[in-house]
Design an enzyme around this catalytic site. Structure first.
Site, PDB file in Angstrom:
ATOM      1  N   GLY A  23       0.850  -1.370   0.344  1.00  0.00           N
ATOM      2  CA  GLY A  23       0.087  -0.201  -0.181  1.00  0.00           C
ATOM      3  C   GLY A  23       1.011   1.244  -0.241  1.00  0.00           C
ATOM      4  N   SER A  24       0.200   2.255  -0.260  1.00  0.00           N
ATOM      5  CA  SER A  24       0.814   3.694  -0.057  1.00  0.00           C
ATOM      6  C   SER A  24       1.726   3.756   1.246  1.00  0.00           C
ATOM      7  CB  SER A  24       0.130   4.335  -1.148  1.00  0.00           C
ATOM      8  OG  SER A  24      -1.054   4.605   0.003  1.00  0.00           O
ATOM      9  N   THR A  25       0.963   3.780   2.185  1.00  0.00           N
ATOM     10  CA  THR A  25       2.223   3.795   3.081  1.00  0.00           C
ATOM     11  C   THR A  25       3.033   3.302   3.747  1.00  0.00           C
ATOM     12  OG1 THR A  25      -0.630   4.406   4.207  1.00  0.00           O
ATOM     13  CG2 THR A  25       1.380   4.746   5.788  1.00  0.00           C
ATOM     14  N   ASP A  49       3.122  -2.404   8.426  1.00  0.00           N
ATOM     15  CA  ASP A  49       2.414  -2.465   7.097  1.00  0.00           C
ATOM     16  C   ASP A  49       1.198  -1.102   7.724  1.00  0.00           C
ATOM     17  OD1 ASP A  49       0.729  -3.359   5.425  1.00  0.00           O
ATOM     18  OD2 ASP A  49       0.410  -5.155   6.039  1.00  0.00           O
ATOM     19  N   ASP A 105      -6.433   0.033   6.713  1.00  0.00           N
ATOM     20  CA  ASP A 105      -7.123   0.365   6.063  1.00  0.00           C
ATOM     21  C   ASP A 105      -8.051   1.122   7.308  1.00  0.00           C
ATOM     22  OD1 ASP A 105      -6.982  -0.095   3.306  1.00  0.00           O
ATOM     23  OD2 ASP A 105      -7.628  -1.930   3.890  1.00  0.00           O
ATOM     24  N   LYS A 151      -7.753  -4.752   6.823  1.00  0.00           N
ATOM     25  CA  LYS A 151      -7.083  -4.389   5.947  1.00  0.00           C
ATOM     26  C   LYS A 151      -7.146  -5.016   4.773  1.00  0.00           C
ATOM     27  CE  LYS A 151      -2.804  -5.166   6.421  1.00  0.00           C
ATOM     28  NZ  LYS A 151      -2.605  -4.483   5.521  1.00  0.00           N
ATOM     29  N   GLY A 169      -5.537  -3.165  -0.859  1.00  0.00           N
ATOM     30  CA  GLY A 169      -4.440  -3.602  -2.290  1.00  0.00           C
ATOM     31  C   GLY A 169      -4.693  -4.621  -2.052  1.00  0.00           C
ATOM     32  N   GLU A 184       0.007 -10.692   3.615  1.00  0.00           N
ATOM     33  CA  GLU A 184       0.296  -9.763   4.734  1.00  0.00           C
ATOM     34  C   GLU A 184      -0.224 -10.356   6.618  1.00  0.00           C
ATOM     35  OE1 GLU A 184      -0.587  -5.509   2.898  1.00  0.00           O
ATOM     36  OE2 GLU A 184      -2.450  -6.449   2.896  1.00  0.00           O
ATOM     37  N   LYS A 219      -6.925   6.812   9.369  1.00  0.00           N
ATOM     38  CA  LYS A 219      -7.933   5.619   9.257  1.00  0.00           C
ATOM     39  C   LYS A 219      -7.755   5.113  11.156  1.00  0.00           C
ATOM     40  CE  LYS A 219      -5.919   4.655   5.189  1.00  0.00           C
ATOM     41  NZ  LYS A 219      -4.884   3.959   4.703  1.00  0.00           N
TER      42      LYS A 219
HETATM   43  C1  5RP Z   1      -3.624  -3.756   1.150  1.00  0.00           C
HETATM   44  C2  5RP Z   1      -3.323  -3.367   2.555  1.00  0.00           C
HETATM   45  C3  5RP Z   1      -3.143  -1.797   2.699  1.00  0.00           C
HETATM   46  O1  5RP Z   1      -1.767  -1.924   3.682  1.00  0.00           O
HETATM   47  C4  5RP Z   1      -4.298  -0.920   2.788  1.00  0.00           C
HETATM   48  O2  5RP Z   1      -5.591  -0.994   2.037  1.00  0.00           O
HETATM   49  C5  5RP Z   1      -3.411   0.293   3.040  1.00  0.00           C
HETATM   50  O3  5RP Z   1      -3.170   1.084   1.865  1.00  0.00           O
HETATM   51  P1  5RP Z   1      -2.524   2.561   2.297  1.00  0.00           P
HETATM   52  O4  5RP Z   1      -1.432   3.364   3.163  1.00  0.00           O
HETATM   53  O5  5RP Z   1      -2.526   2.890   0.654  1.00  0.00           O
HETATM   54  O6  5RP Z   1      -4.295   3.489   2.602  1.00  0.00           O
HETATM   55  O7  5RP Z   1      -3.702  -3.778   3.276  1.00  0.00           O
HETATM   56  O8  5RP Z   1      -3.743  -5.006   0.849  1.00  0.00           O
END
Ligand code: 5RP
Length: 240
Positions: free
Chosen positions: A35-37, A89, A92, A102, A105, A111, A129
């Site tokens: 994911g982006s974070t 990690d 969401d 989660k 993504g 995960e 979040k």
């Molecule tokens: C991927 C995930 C991500 O950690 C979750 O969707 C958060 O993503 P982001 O950091 O882009 O908001 O669970 O499967």
């Protein structure tokens, strides 16, 4: 201007990722989220590795693996190391008990396997979040492609007796085709609005044949670093 999805959110993700670096020690075996974070974290980690920090890392998706490789982060497989010191990690949703949704993504299965095979899991997230009750974010459920429509119908039956406020289910699509996970499975997103009893729901969903796992991460995260565009605003720690 700071917005939930714009520049402010990017800065918040970066602040959370920077703070997470403080928990990384030389020679650790690390799980890398998706994911982006998590990508912001991998970016920063790559710089440390190129400066000589010795680590062995396990990515939770093909995308993260490619990014880590490009960034110079040494990679291995979970089976090669067996167990990890720490997984970092994103999420969401994070509730006050450090229970998570989660899988936004689509990497929830790997995960969860990686986080569960770690001494500690630390979540990094922007403030959007942080929720009081899980469920506003659609709950991803990974299912086998075989008879996915039947599995979906059984999930809908199961939801009838669950403490939730919404029961709409949607097959996740990517460019008008079913989205496929790295393992070749499908995802059904459950629009539940509010999850009254995450443990009961998780148990009920995982009992459905065809369901591989859900994005409910219960009793897995040990800490969460929450940041906004001004910096880290909260480090939540699991009691006991
Ligand atoms: C991927 C995930 C991500 O950690 C979750 O969707 C958060 O993503 P982001 O950091 O882009 O908001 O669970 O499967």
């Amino acid at each position: 201007m700071a917005t939930e999805h714009g520049v402010g959110a990017d800065a918040a993700k970066r602040f959370a990722a920077e703070k997470a670096l403080e928990f990384v020690e030389p020679n650790m075996k690390l799980g890398l989220g998706t994911g982006s974070t998590a990508a912001a974290f991998v970016d920063l980690l790559g710089a440390r590795c190129r400066d000589g920090l010795n680590l062995t890392c396990v990515p939770t998706s093909v995308v993260t693996g490619r990014q880590a490789e490009r960034a110079g982060v040494p990679l291995t497989t979970l089976d090669a190391v067996g167990w990890l010191d720490l997984t970092i990690d994103g999420a969401d949703e994070v509730d006050p008990n450090l229970e998570l949704i989660k899988g936004g993504g689509g990497a929830l299965l790997i995960e969860k396997i990686v986080a569960s095979a770690s001494d500690r899991m630390i979540v990094i997230a922007d403030a959007s979040k942080r929720v009081d009750t899980l469920g506003a974010f659609p709950l991803p459920v990974e299912v086998t492609p075989f008879a996915w429509e039947t599995t979906r119908a059984v999930i809908e039956q199961v939801l009838e007796s669950c403490d939730v406020d919404g029961r709409e289910t949607k097959l996740r699509l990517a460019r008008d085709e079913p989205f496929l996970t790295d393992e070749g499975n499908m995802i059904i997103d459950l629009h539940l609005k509010r999850i009254g009893d995450p443990n009961a729901l998780s148990y009920a969903l995982n009992a459905v044949p065809g369901v591989i796992d859900s994005g409910l991460f219960l009793s897995i995260a040990d800490a969460a670093i929450i940041a906004d565009e001004s910096g880290v605003i909260e480090v939540m720690m699991r009691e006991g």
